[in-house]
Design a protein around this motif. Structure first.
Motif, PDB file in Angstrom:
ATOM      1  N   VAL A   1       0.837  -1.204   0.000  1.00  0.00           N
ATOM      2  CA  VAL A   1       0.000   0.000   0.000  1.00  0.00           C
ATOM      3  C   VAL A   1       0.872   1.254   0.000  1.00  0.00           C
ATOM      4  O   VAL A   1       0.584   2.230  -0.706  1.00  0.00           O
ATOM      5  CB  VAL A   1      -0.958   0.000   1.208  1.00  0.00           C
ATOM      6  CG1 VAL A   1      -1.696   1.338   1.309  1.00  0.00           C
ATOM      7  CG2 VAL A   1      -1.963  -1.135   1.089  1.00  0.00           C
ATOM      8  N   THR A   2       1.943   1.232   0.775  1.00  0.00           N
ATOM      9  CA  THR A   2       2.864   2.374   0.812  1.00  0.00           C
ATOM     10  C   THR A   2       3.475   2.614  -0.560  1.00  0.00           C
ATOM     11  O   THR A   2       3.587   3.766  -1.015  1.00  0.00           O
ATOM     12  CB  THR A   2       3.977   2.135   1.849  1.00  0.00           C
ATOM     13  OG1 THR A   2       3.393   1.961   3.141  1.00  0.00           O
ATOM     14  CG2 THR A   2       4.942   3.315   1.896  1.00  0.00           C
ATOM     15  N   GLU A   3       3.853   1.546  -1.234  1.00  0.00           N
ATOM     16  CA  GLU A   3       4.415   1.666  -2.579  1.00  0.00           C
ATOM     17  C   GLU A   3       3.386   2.237  -3.555  1.00  0.00           C
ATOM     18  O   GLU A   3       3.705   3.064  -4.417  1.00  0.00           O
ATOM     19  CB  GLU A   3       4.891   0.295  -3.064  1.00  0.00           C
ATOM     20  CG  GLU A   3       5.571   0.324  -4.425  1.00  0.00           C
ATOM     21  CD  GLU A   3       6.033  -1.053  -4.878  1.00  0.00           C
ATOM     22  OE1 GLU A   3       6.415  -1.202  -6.061  1.00  0.00           O
ATOM     23  OE2 GLU A   3       6.021  -1.991  -4.056  1.00  0.00           O
ATOM     24  N   ALA A   4       2.143   1.792  -3.438  1.00  0.00           N
ATOM     25  CA  ALA A   4       1.077   2.267  -4.317  1.00  0.00           C
ATOM     26  C   ALA A   4       0.816   3.759  -4.104  1.00  0.00           C
ATOM     27  O   ALA A   4       0.697   4.533  -5.064  1.00  0.00           O
ATOM     28  CB  ALA A   4      -0.205   1.468  -4.067  1.00  0.00           C
ATOM     29  N   VAL A   5       0.729   4.179  -2.850  1.00  0.00           N
ATOM     30  CA  VAL A   5       0.483   5.591  -2.541  1.00  0.00           C
ATOM     31  C   VAL A   5       1.638   6.461  -3.036  1.00  0.00           C
ATOM     32  O   VAL A   5       1.423   7.546  -3.592  1.00  0.00           O
ATOM     33  CB  VAL A   5       0.264   5.785  -1.020  1.00  0.00           C
ATOM     34  CG1 VAL A   5       0.305   7.265  -0.644  1.00  0.00           C
ATOM     35  CG2 VAL A   5      -1.070   5.178  -0.604  1.00  0.00           C
ATOM     36  N   GLU A   6       2.861   5.973  -2.874  1.00  0.00           N
ATOM     37  CA  GLU A   6       4.012   6.744  -3.341  1.00  0.00           C
ATOM     38  C   GLU A   6       4.019   6.873  -4.860  1.00  0.00           C
ATOM     39  O   GLU A   6       4.343   7.932  -5.406  1.00  0.00           O
ATOM     40  CB  GLU A   6       5.309   6.090  -2.862  1.00  0.00           C
ATOM     41  CG  GLU A   6       6.577   6.819  -3.275  1.00  0.00           C
ATOM     42  CD  GLU A   6       6.712   8.227  -2.685  1.00  0.00           C
ATOM     43  OE1 GLU A   6       7.691   8.908  -3.037  1.00  0.00           O
ATOM     44  OE2 GLU A   6       5.855   8.642  -1.882  1.00  0.00           O
ATOM     45  N   ALA A   7       3.611   5.818  -5.565  1.00  0.00           N
ATOM     46  CA  ALA A   7       3.531   5.877  -7.028  1.00  0.00           C
ATOM     47  C   ALA A   7       2.505   6.918  -7.463  1.00  0.00           C
ATOM     48  O   ALA A   7       2.736   7.696  -8.398  1.00  0.00           O
ATOM     49  CB  ALA A   7       3.159   4.506  -7.591  1.00  0.00           C
TER      50      ALA A   7
END
Length: 271
Positions: A255-261
């Motif tokens: 989820v953190t990776e998705a939000v950062e993208a």
């Protein structure tokens, strides 16, 4: 004609916001003027009792709206905003819900005296369950900030930030966030079907479980982590599932990776 609010654009989001303002009594129809070039969309705004026009030139020359809401797509925001330059003398506040369009762009078009507020809503605002986050320049008065927050509350929860650069994070979390939840529902439905449940039952279980859990989290005085623990019996079925989702912080990292993208893409689109 006394105009308190001008709404530029009455598409799905604009119409949902207008409906909410009128139904809640926050505005009267005779206080609103809707500018919408599309005849069909203009007609449905008129059916609510609002005065309507096809372009900004139809607003009375002597009118001084309290607020002009720019509810158009980012691709046309510059051209649309330019049509309201005559209201940039400081007496009218502008509220934009166009994603990614920086405050500097509006100040360039409207002039240095214009009070301007950026707002990032999300799609649940259409049913009064949205999340609206605002950022205002220093020319917006405290009374106007309160007026705008009260208006937006008809569409859901309202928060404000003092650093415009955080709008990219807002976009990544609450702006794009509904799509993450919709996809989770899709995945939970597919998993339910794989476990043998009929399609319609799988859809119902997934949808109602997400809805019920979100409602409980919103209405409970407990933190989500505490609620999770309350559902999780030692060595039980929930614990077995969470070992997969939470093992090595798997879901958290994803989820953190998705939000950062999404945040980085928001920055790119705003350039």
């Amino acid at each position: 004609m006394t105009v308190k609010l001008v709404l530029a654009g009455c598409g799905n989001m604009g119409y949902a916001m207008l409906s909410g303002w009128l139904e809640s009594g926050k505005l009267r129809p005779d206080e609103t003027f809707i500018v919408e070039p599309n005849a069909e969309l203009r007609a449905r705004a008129k059916a609510l009792g609002s005065a309507v026009g096809s372009d900004a030139g139809e607003i009375s020359p002597g009118a001084v709206p309290t607020l002009i809401v720019l509810a158009v797509k980012p691709q046309v925001i510059r051209d649309v905003t330019a049509g309201y330059r005559r209201f940039g003398d400081g007496r009218t506040t502008f509220l934009s819900i166009a994603a990614g369009t920086a405050m500097a762009t509006f100040e360039e078009i409207l002039g240095e005296r214009a009070p301007i507020v950026r707002c990032m809503p999300n799609t649940p605002a259409a049913i009064g369950k949205g999340m609206m986050v605002t950022f205002a320049n220093d020319r917006v008065s405290d009374d106007t900030r309160k007026f705008i927050a009260d208006l937006l509350s008809a569409s859901g929860e309202v928060a404000s930030i003092d650093d415009e650069s955080l709008m990219d994070a807002v976009t990544a979390v609450s702006g794009s966030g509904p799509a993450y939840i919709f996809h989770f529902i899709e995945c939970l439905t597919a998993a339910a079907e794989s476990a043998g449940l009929p399609t319609e039952t799988a859809k119902l279980l997934a949808m109602q479980t997400v809805y019920g859990a979100a409602s409980l989290a919103a209405e409970s005085h407990e933190e989500p982590g505490v609620l999770r623990q309350q559902v999780t019996s030692p060595n039980g079925t929930t614990a077995a599932a969470l070992a997969v989702l939470m093992g090595e912080d798997r879901l958290k990292l994803l989820v953190t990776e998705a939000v950062e993208a999404a945040r980085l893409r928001s920055i790119e689109l705003g350039k």
